[in-house]
Scaffold this active site. Structure first.
Site, PDB file in Angstrom:
ATOM      1  N   ASP A 130       0.803  -1.223   0.000  1.00  0.00           N
ATOM      2  CA  ASP A 130       0.000   0.000   0.000  1.00  0.00           C
ATOM      3  C   ASP A 130       0.837   1.275   0.000  1.00  0.00           C
ATOM      4  OD1 ASP A 130       0.731  -0.978   2.572  1.00  0.00           O
ATOM      5  OD2 ASP A 130      -0.639   0.440   3.528  1.00  0.00           O
ATOM      6  N   GLU A 166      -0.687  -2.121   5.098  1.00  0.00           N
ATOM      7  CA  GLU A 166       0.253  -2.112   6.216  1.00  0.00           C
ATOM      8  C   GLU A 166       0.177  -0.783   6.982  1.00  0.00           C
ATOM      9  OE1 GLU A 166       1.953  -4.139   7.819  1.00  0.00           O
ATOM     10  OE2 GLU A 166       3.381  -2.883   8.903  1.00  0.00           O
TER      11      GLU A 166
HETATM   12 ZN   LIG Z   1       6.335   1.077   5.424  1.00  0.00          ZN
END
Ligand SMILES: [Zn+2]
Length: 363
Positions: A90, A156
């Site tokens: 991401d 994440e």
């Molecule tokens: Zn990172």
């Protein structure tokens, strides 16, 4: 995939890494130019999953973790354990201003608002590197003892504000993605920007506890709105917020034994108001409290709360602190870390991280 000391295998791995290098750079630049925010990594995940399928992975699972997670399983040529590698995919809601040829101009919906998107944390590199690793592993399948699980993880950096329930790694675990096969070992890495001379190409290794524990806070400040021309009839939540934000910085400076505990407190969102001449009723802040000594978490939270509430009450308003997520610090298995060292040393000059939790700061 045990530690392999066979010289010809090492030479082949070095050769294959060399061969794939330019393609890996191209993948990374493509991901960088096309960043996707957490749980929206559809294009990225599609490229990854197609790549694993075209390589002949034994299993490729898509759409994991409630959104875009991908897991590929490669059976080695010999029996052995299951080793998992993780890459996050991401990007962040940040506007890119690097001027790079492959800079992002992308935008995406984030909590109902259109935001710019940028791979500002390096997950584009993680994804591209793990795609290259996939290809090298397939070429060396016969030499692999056991099976390899490649995990491409969404979100994440955390989910959008309007996301419901678990997300990211916690969601993959809760959904049983690692139940069968259950990895015997799990590895991941994070790129790091370090401008000190002599650090380029260096690999840093943590044994035991690394990174920070991170508690995420949302502070709501309530005052009493009114016209900006008559501030004495109002309780200004923006002024309270400004004082709270400043005062919170005294926590890492004055409430922490710096010999034992590395603490940072950063507010990344401070919002309130709709018009220049209207004092609003409310203001809101969001931020992260990071610390390396996990026993101090409750005390540090309590300091944040008493500062926010005390200042707000003194001004005639009120403050509420919501700890909406608590992320534990990373613990690296000591034995596994030591077994990995020779391989990492061969790959690049490795250095043991000096201070606990000081190297991989970014989540
Ligand atoms: Zn990172």
């Amino acid at each position: 995939m045990t530690v392999e000391t066979d010289v010809s295998l090492q030479a082949r791995l070095a050769q294959r890494s060399e061969e794939i290098f330019e393609r890996m750079i191209a993948w990374r630049r493509d991901f960088h130019a096309n960043p996707e925010l957490g749980n929206q990594e559809h294009r990225t995940a599609g490229i990854v999953a197609d790549h694993l399928e075209s390589l002949g992975f034994d299993q490729v699972r898509r759409g994991l973790g409630g959104s875009t997670g991908v897991v590929g399983i490669l059976e080695g040529g010999q029996p052995g354990p299951c080793v998992a590698l993780r890459a996050d995919m991401d990007a962040l809601p940040v506007r890119e201003a690097t001027g790079l040829e492959f800079a992002s101009t992308a935008t995406a919906l984030w909590g109902g608002e259109t935001m710019p998107a940028m791979h500002a944390c390096g997950h584009d590199a993680h994804t591209a590197v793990q795609m290259a690793v996939a290809e090298i592993l397939v070429a060396e399948r016969a030499a692999i003892k056991g099976r390899v699980m490649l995990v491409f993880q969404p979100a994440e950096e955390g989910p959008a504000p309007d996301w419901q329930g678990l997300s990211g790694a916690a969601r993959l675990v809760a959904d049983g993605v690692f139940d069968d096969p259950k990895p015997d070992a799990f590895f991941c890495f994070h790129v790091l920007q370090d401008e000190r001379p002599g650090t380029a190409g260096e690999i840093r290794v943590h044994e035991g506890d690394g990174t920070y524990a991170m508690n995420l806070m949302r502070i709501k400040i309530r005052g009493r709105g009114g016209h900006g021309a008559y501030p004495w009839r109002t309780v200004d939540p923006l002024l309270i917020g400004a004082q709270v934000l400043t005062a919170l910085q005294s926590i890492p400076a004055k409430n922490v034994d710096v010999n034992e505990n590395a603490v940072t407190l950063s507010i990344g969102i401070f919002k309130g108001g709709t018009k220049f001449n209207v004092i609003p009723d409310e203001a809101e802040m969001e931020g992260a409290l990071r610390f390396t000594d996990t026993t101090t978490g409750p005390y540090l939270e309590q300091r944040v709360e008493s500062i926010a509430k005390g200042i707000a009450e003194a001004a005639g308003g009120s403050a509420e602190v919501d700890w909406y997520m608590r992320v534990p610090l990373v613990h690296n298995d000591t034995d596994l870390t030591r077994r990995m060292r020779p391989s990492l040393d061969r790959a690049a000059p490795a250095r043991q991280a000096g201070g606990q939790g000081r190297e991989l700061l970014s989540r």
